[in-house]
Design a protein around this motif. Structure first.
Motif, mmCIF file in Angstrom:
data_model
loop_
_atom_site.group_PDB
_atom_site.id
_atom_site.type_symbol
_atom_site.label_atom_id
_atom_site.label_comp_id
_atom_site.label_asym_id
_atom_site.label_seq_id
_atom_site.Cartn_x
_atom_site.Cartn_y
_atom_site.Cartn_z
ATOM 1 N N ARG A 56 43.381 39.070 42.076
ATOM 2 C CA ARG A 56 42.123 38.386 41.745
ATOM 3 C C ARG A 56 41.826 38.467 40.251
ATOM 4 O O ARG A 56 41.887 39.558 39.668
ATOM 5 C CB ARG A 56 40.988 39.064 42.508
ATOM 6 C CG ARG A 56 39.592 38.553 42.146
ATOM 7 C CD ARG A 56 38.844 38.255 43.359
ATOM 8 N NE ARG A 56 37.453 37.978 43.226
ATOM 9 C CZ ARG A 56 36.802 37.273 44.147
ATOM 10 N NH1 ARG A 56 37.446 36.793 45.193
ATOM 11 N NH2 ARG A 56 35.523 37.054 44.026
ATOM 12 N N SER A 141 37.064 37.555 50.257
ATOM 13 C CA SER A 141 37.849 37.075 51.385
ATOM 14 C C SER A 141 39.233 37.728 51.319
ATOM 15 O O SER A 141 39.767 37.962 50.233
ATOM 16 C CB SER A 141 37.949 35.549 51.338
ATOM 17 O OG SER A 141 38.358 35.119 50.052
ATOM 18 N N ASN A 143 42.343 37.124 51.543
ATOM 19 C CA ASN A 143 43.554 36.354 51.266
ATOM 20 C C ASN A 143 44.070 36.698 49.872
ATOM 21 O O ASN A 143 43.325 37.215 49.041
ATOM 22 C CB ASN A 143 43.228 34.858 51.307
ATOM 23 C CG ASN A 143 42.011 34.537 50.448
ATOM 24 O OD1 ASN A 143 40.881 34.853 50.827
ATOM 25 N ND2 ASN A 143 42.236 33.967 49.281
ATOM 26 N N HIS A 230 41.255 27.535 44.322
ATOM 27 C CA HIS A 230 40.838 28.178 45.567
ATOM 28 C C HIS A 230 41.373 27.433 46.777
ATOM 29 O O HIS A 230 41.505 26.224 46.740
ATOM 30 C CB HIS A 230 39.306 28.138 45.665
ATOM 31 C CG HIS A 230 38.652 29.355 45.136
ATOM 32 N ND1 HIS A 230 38.291 29.493 43.836
ATOM 33 C CD2 HIS A 230 38.290 30.512 45.760
ATOM 34 C CE1 HIS A 230 37.719 30.670 43.663
ATOM 35 N NE2 HIS A 230 37.706 31.311 44.798
#
Ligand code: TXA
Ligand code: MG
Length: 334
Positions: A56, A141, A143, A230
């Motif tokens: 991230r 989230s 992922n 995204h």
């Protein structure tokens, strides 16, 4: 601390998951929107590990999750009038309010911002976990950054096996897309991300709500997450108004393509008139927008697993729940 793990354990023991969070470990857990990847929001080393596990960008802040609204002082230093109104109306539920941060929350969680997003999930396992661990839990989230979010524990494992410590096993997420995000740290409050709590519902409580829109590229971006790609599968995503747009494609293209849309009498007629449409490698027509929304990310992921080259998505209408799905469709298309 940054070394890759050998194995991620899938568990259903909430006490074990809560103890792991208290030790600074990374635990994915189900919520009513999507699976979250949880970490103690007051532990800097653990938060750094979470950013690394997801890949991230460090300028994209995380939402802090609490068991109930009375716990807000664990994450925030103040609840603005509008934040309080929205929390009382819609929490627990799929809404995140951005308000002034408590200094105990690690700066990396909020990407250095003085504000923090807080959310109380409406999901029995998430609630029990948050109650038992007693911590403010930062949870993006679950992922890999940029990929479609995960609505099943199997998808969490697909992305995160070997990168996180535990996955708390639950059912498929009931809603299927992420919470509505409202910035209540400013006046008038701004809708930063559409979700299952609709703009129309929020307007009933905050009549002066505005949407954030970039006026020029130098504008300070209030939700830094908007800067990054995204929800994108490996296949190319193409947005269409209806199945009709696929009837001109050569059979070979159809064989390597997936289509998702809603049930309609017109789609039924098209399938009769253009039998080549049956060559699509995946073809889903959902009965309602709610079901389309719940199945959306898993559809994108399944198309990738099957090696689809293109995914055609029937665009959702830009009102009510449709706006939230349409936002994710548009961003999946890049
Ligand atoms: O439904 C959800 O919200 C899920 C579940 C797990 O709760 N979580 C989630 O987290 O979607 P994530 O990290 O994928 O998205 C968080 C969004 C980002 O768009 C981020 O920019 C925004 O919330 N956000 C978080 N804190 C913020 C802040 N202080 N100011 C503005 N935007 C913020
Ligand atoms: Mg996300």
């Amino acid at each position: 601390m940054n070394e890759p793990l050998k194995k991620t354990r899938v568990i259903d023991d909430i006490s074990l998951a809560a103890a792991a969070l208290n030790e600074g470990l990374l635990v994915a857990f189900p919520t009513e929107t999507v699976y979250g990847l949880g970490v103690d929001a007051t532990n800097p080393a653990a938060v750094a590990r979470l950013f690394a596990a997801k890949g991230r960008p460090s300028d994209n802040p995380l939402i802090v999750h609490l068991a109930d609204f009375d716990q807000w002082p664990k994450a925030a230093s103040e609840i603005s009038e509008s934040a309080g109104r929205l929390m009382r109306a819609f929490s627990p539920g799929p809404i995140t309010v951005v308000t002034r941060k408590n200094p105990k929350i690690v700066d990396a969680v909020t990407a250095g911002l003085s504000s923090v997003g807080i959310r109380i999930p409406n999901h029995q396992l998430a609630q029990s976990l948050l109650k038992e661990c007693g911590l403010p839990i930062a949870a993006p989230s679950a992922n890999v950054s940029g990929r479609p979010s995960c609505t099943t524990w199997q998808s969490v494992l697909e992305d995160m096996n070997g990168r996180i410590d535990f996955v708390l096993k639950g059912d498929i997420c009931r809603i299927g897309i992420e919470s509505t995000v409202v910035d209540c740290s400013c006046s008038p409050p701004r809708l930063l991300r559409a979700g299952a709590i609709t703009r129309e519902q929020i307007l009933e409580h905050i009549p002066d709500l505005i949407s954030w829109q970039a006026q020029d590229p130098d504008d300070l971006i209030p939700s830094p997450g908007l800067r990054h790609p995204h929800y994108q599968p490996r296949a190319v995503v193409v947005l269409v108004q209806s199945l009709y747009e696929l009837t001109a494609l050569p059979s070979d293209d159809l064989r390597h393509a997936a289509y998702a849309g809603v049930v309609s009498p017109m789609a039924d007629r098209l399938l009769e008139t253009f039998p080549q449409l049956s060559r699509l490698m995946m073809h889903a027509r959902f009965a309602t927008i709610e079901i389309y929304m719940r199945e959306f990310y898993e559809f994108l992921r399944e198309a990738d697993r099957k090696g689809a080259q293109r995914i055609f998505l029937q665009l959702a209408p830009d009102s009510g729940l449709g706006s939230a799905l349409r936002d994710r469709q548009t961003r999946a298309a890049g």
